[in-house]
Motif scaffolding. Structure first.
Motif, PDB file in Angstrom:
ATOM      1  N   LYS A 104       0.814  -1.213   0.000  1.00  0.00           N
ATOM      2  CA  LYS A 104       0.000   0.000   0.000  1.00  0.00           C
ATOM      3  C   LYS A 104       0.854   1.271   0.000  1.00  0.00           C
ATOM      4  CE  LYS A 104      -3.980  -2.078   2.342  1.00  0.00           C
ATOM      5  NZ  LYS A 104      -4.927  -1.980   3.469  1.00  0.00           N
ATOM      6  N   ASP A 105       0.224   2.332  -0.483  1.00  0.00           N
ATOM      7  CA  ASP A 105       0.806   3.680  -0.449  1.00  0.00           C
ATOM      8  C   ASP A 105       2.179   3.737  -1.117  1.00  0.00           C
ATOM      9  OD1 ASP A 105      -1.421   4.629   0.994  1.00  0.00           O
ATOM     10  OD2 ASP A 105      -0.529   3.965   2.885  1.00  0.00           O
ATOM     11  N   GLU A 106       2.296   3.091  -2.260  1.00  0.00           N
ATOM     12  CA  GLU A 106       3.515   3.204  -3.044  1.00  0.00           C
ATOM     13  C   GLU A 106       3.408   4.405  -3.980  1.00  0.00           C
ATOM     14  OE1 GLU A 106       6.173   1.581  -2.653  1.00  0.00           O
ATOM     15  OE2 GLU A 106       5.590  -0.192  -1.493  1.00  0.00           O
ATOM     16  N   THR A 107       4.537   4.846  -4.491  1.00  0.00           N
ATOM     17  CA  THR A 107       4.573   5.991  -5.405  1.00  0.00           C
ATOM     18  C   THR A 107       5.070   5.535  -6.769  1.00  0.00           C
ATOM     19  OG1 THR A 107       4.995   7.559  -3.607  1.00  0.00           O
ATOM     20  CG2 THR A 107       5.561   8.270  -5.836  1.00  0.00           C
ATOM     21  N   ILE A 108       4.299   5.870  -7.787  1.00  0.00           N
ATOM     22  CA  ILE A 108       4.700   5.606  -9.166  1.00  0.00           C
ATOM     23  C   ILE A 108       5.194   6.917  -9.762  1.00  0.00           C
ATOM     24  CG2 ILE A 108       3.964   4.840 -11.452  1.00  0.00           C
ATOM     25  CD1 ILE A 108       3.975   2.615  -9.413  1.00  0.00           C
ATOM     26  N   ASN A 109       6.423   6.918 -10.252  1.00  0.00           N
ATOM     27  CA  ASN A 109       6.988   8.110 -10.884  1.00  0.00           C
ATOM     28  C   ASN A 109       6.671   8.039 -12.377  1.00  0.00           C
ATOM     29  OD1 ASN A 109       7.981   8.339  -8.352  1.00  0.00           O
ATOM     30  ND2 ASN A 109      10.129   8.434  -8.906  1.00  0.00           N
ATOM     31  N   ALA A 110       5.752   8.874 -12.800  1.00  0.00           N
ATOM     32  CA  ALA A 110       5.339   8.888 -14.208  1.00  0.00           C
ATOM     33  C   ALA A 110       6.069  10.012 -14.926  1.00  0.00           C
ATOM     34  CB  ALA A 110       3.823   9.085 -14.312  1.00  0.00           C
ATOM     35  N   ALA A 111       6.679   9.685 -16.037  1.00  0.00           N
ATOM     36  CA  ALA A 111       7.450  10.675 -16.787  1.00  0.00           C
ATOM     37  C   ALA A 111       7.341  10.386 -18.272  1.00  0.00           C
ATOM     38  CB  ALA A 111       8.919  10.647 -16.354  1.00  0.00           C
ATOM     39  N   ASP A 112       7.783  11.339 -19.078  1.00  0.00           N
ATOM     40  CA  ASP A 112       7.861  11.112 -20.516  1.00  0.00           C
ATOM     41  C   ASP A 112       8.976  10.110 -20.804  1.00  0.00           C
ATOM     42  OD1 ASP A 112       5.810  12.920 -21.221  1.00  0.00           O
ATOM     43  OD2 ASP A 112       7.181  14.609 -21.018  1.00  0.00           O
ATOM     44  N   PRO A 113       8.894   9.391 -21.923  1.00  0.00           N
ATOM     45  CA  PRO A 113       9.934   8.399 -22.243  1.00  0.00           C
ATOM     46  C   PRO A 113      11.342   8.984 -22.296  1.00  0.00           C
ATOM     47  CG  PRO A 113       8.006   8.054 -23.623  1.00  0.00           C
ATOM     48  CD  PRO A 113       7.768   9.337 -22.870  1.00  0.00           C
ATOM     49  N   THR A 114      11.451  10.280 -22.589  1.00  0.00           N
ATOM     50  CA  THR A 114      12.780  10.899 -22.663  1.00  0.00           C
ATOM     51  C   THR A 114      13.469  10.961 -21.298  1.00  0.00           C
ATOM     52  OG1 THR A 114      11.654  13.056 -22.493  1.00  0.00           O
ATOM     53  CG2 THR A 114      12.288  12.310 -24.694  1.00  0.00           C
ATOM     54  N   TYR A 115      12.734  10.644 -20.233  1.00  0.00           N
ATOM     55  CA  TYR A 115      13.348  10.664 -18.906  1.00  0.00           C
ATOM     56  C   TYR A 115      14.442   9.603 -18.790  1.00  0.00           C
ATOM     57  CZ  TYR A 115      13.731  11.018 -13.811  1.00  0.00           C
ATOM     58  OH  TYR A 115      14.205  11.203 -12.540  1.00  0.00           O
ATOM     59  N   ALA A 116      14.349   8.553 -19.594  1.00  0.00           N
ATOM     60  CA  ALA A 116      15.386   7.521 -19.587  1.00  0.00           C
ATOM     61  C   ALA A 116      16.732   8.092 -20.050  1.00  0.00           C
ATOM     62  CB  ALA A 116      14.971   6.358 -20.483  1.00  0.00           C
ATOM     63  N   LYS A 117      16.692   9.168 -20.856  1.00  0.00           N
ATOM     64  CA  LYS A 117      17.921   9.855 -21.265  1.00  0.00           C
ATOM     65  C   LYS A 117      18.326  10.907 -20.240  1.00  0.00           C
ATOM     66  CE  LYS A 117      16.904   9.434 -26.231  1.00  0.00           C
ATOM     67  NZ  LYS A 117      16.693  10.213 -27.493  1.00  0.00           N
ATOM     68  N   ASP A 118      17.325  11.535 -19.613  1.00  0.00           N
ATOM     69  CA  ASP A 118      17.617  12.612 -18.658  1.00  0.00           C
ATOM     70  C   ASP A 118      18.235  12.078 -17.371  1.00  0.00           C
ATOM     71  OD1 ASP A 118      16.568  14.491 -20.405  1.00  0.00           O
ATOM     72  OD2 ASP A 118      14.546  14.319 -19.599  1.00  0.00           O
ATOM     73  N   LEU A 119      17.860  10.868 -16.978  1.00  0.00           N
ATOM     74  CA  LEU A 119      18.435  10.252 -15.776  1.00  0.00           C
ATOM     75  C   LEU A 119      18.892   8.844 -16.136  1.00  0.00           C
ATOM     76  CD1 LEU A 119      18.917  10.794 -12.717  1.00  0.00           C
ATOM     77  CD2 LEU A 119      16.881   9.440 -12.295  1.00  0.00           C
ATOM     78  N   ARG A 120      20.189   8.679 -16.221  1.00  0.00           N
ATOM     79  CA  ARG A 120      20.743   7.391 -16.631  1.00  0.00           C
ATOM     80  C   ARG A 120      20.835   6.465 -15.413  1.00  0.00           C
ATOM     81  NH1 ARG A 120      23.783  11.334 -19.598  1.00  0.00           N
ATOM     82  NH2 ARG A 120      25.272  11.466 -17.868  1.00  0.00           N
ATOM     83  N   THR A 121      19.698   5.941 -15.016  1.00  0.00           N
ATOM     84  CA  THR A 121      19.631   5.058 -13.850  1.00  0.00           C
ATOM     85  C   THR A 121      20.122   3.664 -14.211  1.00  0.00           C
ATOM     86  OG1 THR A 121      17.765   6.292 -12.934  1.00  0.00           O
ATOM     87  CG2 THR A 121      18.101   4.064 -12.115  1.00  0.00           C
ATOM     88  N   LYS A 122      20.981   3.127 -13.362  1.00  0.00           N
ATOM     89  CA  LYS A 122      21.539   1.791 -13.612  1.00  0.00           C
ATOM     90  C   LYS A 122      20.466   0.733 -13.359  1.00  0.00           C
ATOM     91  CE  LYS A 122      24.705   0.419 -10.741  1.00  0.00           C
ATOM     92  NZ  LYS A 122      26.008   0.285 -10.038  1.00  0.00           N
ATOM     93  N   THR A 123      20.423  -0.277 -14.214  1.00  0.00           N
ATOM     94  CA  THR A 123      19.473  -1.372 -14.055  1.00  0.00           C
ATOM     95  C   THR A 123      20.229  -2.680 -13.826  1.00  0.00           C
ATOM     96  OG1 THR A 123      19.397  -1.800 -16.440  1.00  0.00           O
ATOM     97  CG2 THR A 123      17.780  -0.246 -15.545  1.00  0.00           C
ATOM     98  N   VAL A 124      19.580  -3.587 -13.116  1.00  0.00           N
ATOM     99  CA  VAL A 124      20.152  -4.925 -12.929  1.00  0.00           C
ATOM    100  C   VAL A 124      19.522  -5.920 -13.897  1.00  0.00           C
ATOM    101  CG1 VAL A 124      20.747  -4.526 -10.522  1.00  0.00           C
ATOM    102  CG2 VAL A 124      18.486  -5.432 -11.081  1.00  0.00           C
ATOM    103  N   ALA A 125      18.430  -5.513 -14.518  1.00  0.00           N
ATOM    104  CA  ALA A 125      17.773  -6.361 -15.521  1.00  0.00           C
ATOM    105  C   ALA A 125      16.923  -5.480 -16.426  1.00  0.00           C
ATOM    106  CB  ALA A 125      16.896  -7.426 -14.853  1.00  0.00           C
ATOM    107  N   GLY A 126      16.976  -5.753 -17.722  1.00  0.00           N
ATOM    108  CA  GLY A 126      16.163  -5.002 -18.654  1.00  0.00           C
ATOM    109  C   GLY A 126      16.728  -3.628 -18.965  1.00  0.00           C
ATOM    110  N   ASP A 127      15.997  -2.892 -19.803  1.00  0.00           N
ATOM    111  CA  ASP A 127      16.374  -1.542 -20.215  1.00  0.00           C
ATOM    112  C   ASP A 127      15.315  -0.579 -19.705  1.00  0.00           C
ATOM    113  OD1 ASP A 127      17.083   0.796 -21.463  1.00  0.00           O
ATOM    114  OD2 ASP A 127      17.513  -0.124 -23.406  1.00  0.00           O
ATOM    115  N   LEU A 128      15.756   0.490 -19.027  1.00  0.00           N
ATOM    116  CA  LEU A 128      14.789   1.416 -18.441  1.00  0.00           C
ATOM    117  C   LEU A 128      13.884   2.052 -19.493  1.00  0.00           C
ATOM    118  CD1 LEU A 128      13.827   2.699 -15.817  1.00  0.00           C
ATOM    119  CD2 LEU A 128      15.509   4.513 -16.133  1.00  0.00           C
ATOM    120  N   ALA A 129      14.401   2.236 -20.691  1.00  0.00           N
ATOM    121  CA  ALA A 129      13.570   2.824 -21.746  1.00  0.00           C
ATOM    122  C   ALA A 129      12.337   1.981 -22.024  1.00  0.00           C
ATOM    123  CB  ALA A 129      14.402   2.999 -23.021  1.00  0.00           C
TER     124      ALA A 129
END
Length: 381
Positions: A104-129
């Motif tokens: 319960k009470d989780e937060t979903i960060n909704a952004a435009d797809p270009t956010y994957a370029k604006d913040l290069r967040t490291k992933t352990v699986a898959g592609d953030l884009a």
């Protein structure tokens, strides 16, 4: 010279008293050094993360926490010289994971797809884009492990202001980050399918990226475009780093103010010790004056004795404080703050300042010793 050697021996004459006097200063300076190392390391770590992960030129936000109105967003999009503009919203939701548990009470960060370029967040699986594809999302590493989530898993997301969506996990982000740690991403378009337009939250942040070679002109144009919206601040990466440094600095300054009281008490302890030492050595001082020690040399001897005590406490305090700070930084490294930065200018400045503290503390005792009547001092029992 001889005066300095006498000052050293006087400081060693009563080790317990000298140690107790220096300990008060040691504790205060240890805390100052520890907090300086921690604060400097936090700024250095955050700056390092900004350099590595932030791929946008400008960040628009309200310093008071206000959301960004659609009119202001449109003004940003109409600014000349920008290559892309990314909107960023947060939505509250209850998540039902594949293991059947409800988070319960989780937060979903909704952004435009270009956010994957604006913040290069490291992933352990898959592609953030891929998380910004329709009916897709990402989760963070710890959440995925706790609920047995893998790439391709389906999570039921019940938006509090809308309907329930079945979203496919396309990426799992690393927990080894500082910015947006523990965030779960989805696209604004996906959120808009399940949340009515009149209930869709406004943007928390807007990111803007200038066209190649037009950063300075775009920065000026962006500030001009938001002239009618003074509640929003436009920052480039340099401004953002400085704002972060100022925020941590304000907190440290508040703590330093409280520690200054402890240092004042330590100075009074040095004054008391010297005054007591002068009283105890009244006859000795009279004899030294009688055999040729000048008032100036006497005052210098007491000042040097005070400086020895102050620097003794400062050296131990700063060494201990840097050790504490380095240990605290290792604990913060578990939260992603991995850069250890020792503020040498501050440490050296405090050490030199301790010598002046010693000189200041010796003013009154040295003045009183210098005014002693030689015959009366010799006659003292």
């Amino acid at each position: 010279g001889p005066v300095g050697r006498m000052a050293e021996r006087n400081a060693l004459r009563n080790p317990r008293r000298t140690g107790a006097t220096g300990a008060a200063l040691m504790i205060g300076l240890a805390l100052v050094a520890c907090l300086s190392v921690v604060g400097s390391s936090m700024v250095a770590s955050a700056t390092d993360q900004l350099d590595k992960t932030v791929g946008t030129d400008f960040i628009v936000q309200s310093d008071s926490g206000q959301v960004i109105t659609p009119q202001a967003v449109q003004a940003i999009k109409n600014t000349r010289g920008l290559e892309r503009v990314t909107e960023y919203k947060t939505l509250d939701a209850n998540l039902t994971t594949p293991d059947g548990k409800v988070s319960k009470d989780e937060t979903i960060n909704a952004a435009d797809p270009t956010y994957a370029k604006d913040l290069r967040t490291k992933t352990v699986a898959g592609d953030l884009a891929d998380a910004y594809r329709p009916d897709s999302m990402s989760v963070f590493e710890g959440f995925a492990k706790d609920h047995g989530i893998e790439l391709g898993s389906t999570v039921s997301v019940a938006f509090k202001d809308g309907r329930t969506a079945k979203l496919t996990v396309r990426a799992i982000t690393s927990d080894d980050v500082v910015i947006d740690k523990g965030a779960m991403y989805a696209s604004i378009a996906t959120a808009a399918r399940y949340v009515p337009a009149d209930r869709m939250p406004l943007d928390q942040l807007v990111f803007a990226t200038a066209k190649e070679g037009q950063q300075d002109a775009a920065y000026t144009s962006l500030k001009s475009a938001l002239h009618d919206y003074p509640q929003y601040t436009v920052r480039d990466q340099t401004d953002y780093k400085q704002a972060l440094k100022d925020q941590i600095g304000q907190l440290l300054n508040l703590i330093y103010g409280l520690l200054a009281l402890a240092i004042i008490v330590a100075v009074l302890g040095v004054v008391n010790t010297l005054a007591l030492s002068v009283v105890e050595r009244t006859r000795e001082i009279g004899l030294m004056r009688a055999i040729g020690l000048s008032r100036r040399q006497l005052r210098r001897m007491i000042r040097l004795e005070s400086v020895v005590i102050a620097l003794f406490g400062a050296l131990l305090g700063l060494g201990l404080g840097m050790g504490w700070g380095a240990t605290a930084q290792q604990l913060l490294a578990l939260e992603g703050l991995k850069v250890l930065d020792i503020p040498w200018p501050t440490i050296i400045g405090v050490f030199i300042g301790s010598a002046f503290v010693g000189l200041f503390a010796a003013l009154v005792p040295a003045f009183r010793a210098g005014r002693m009547n030689v015959l009366n001092a010799i006659a003292t029992e």
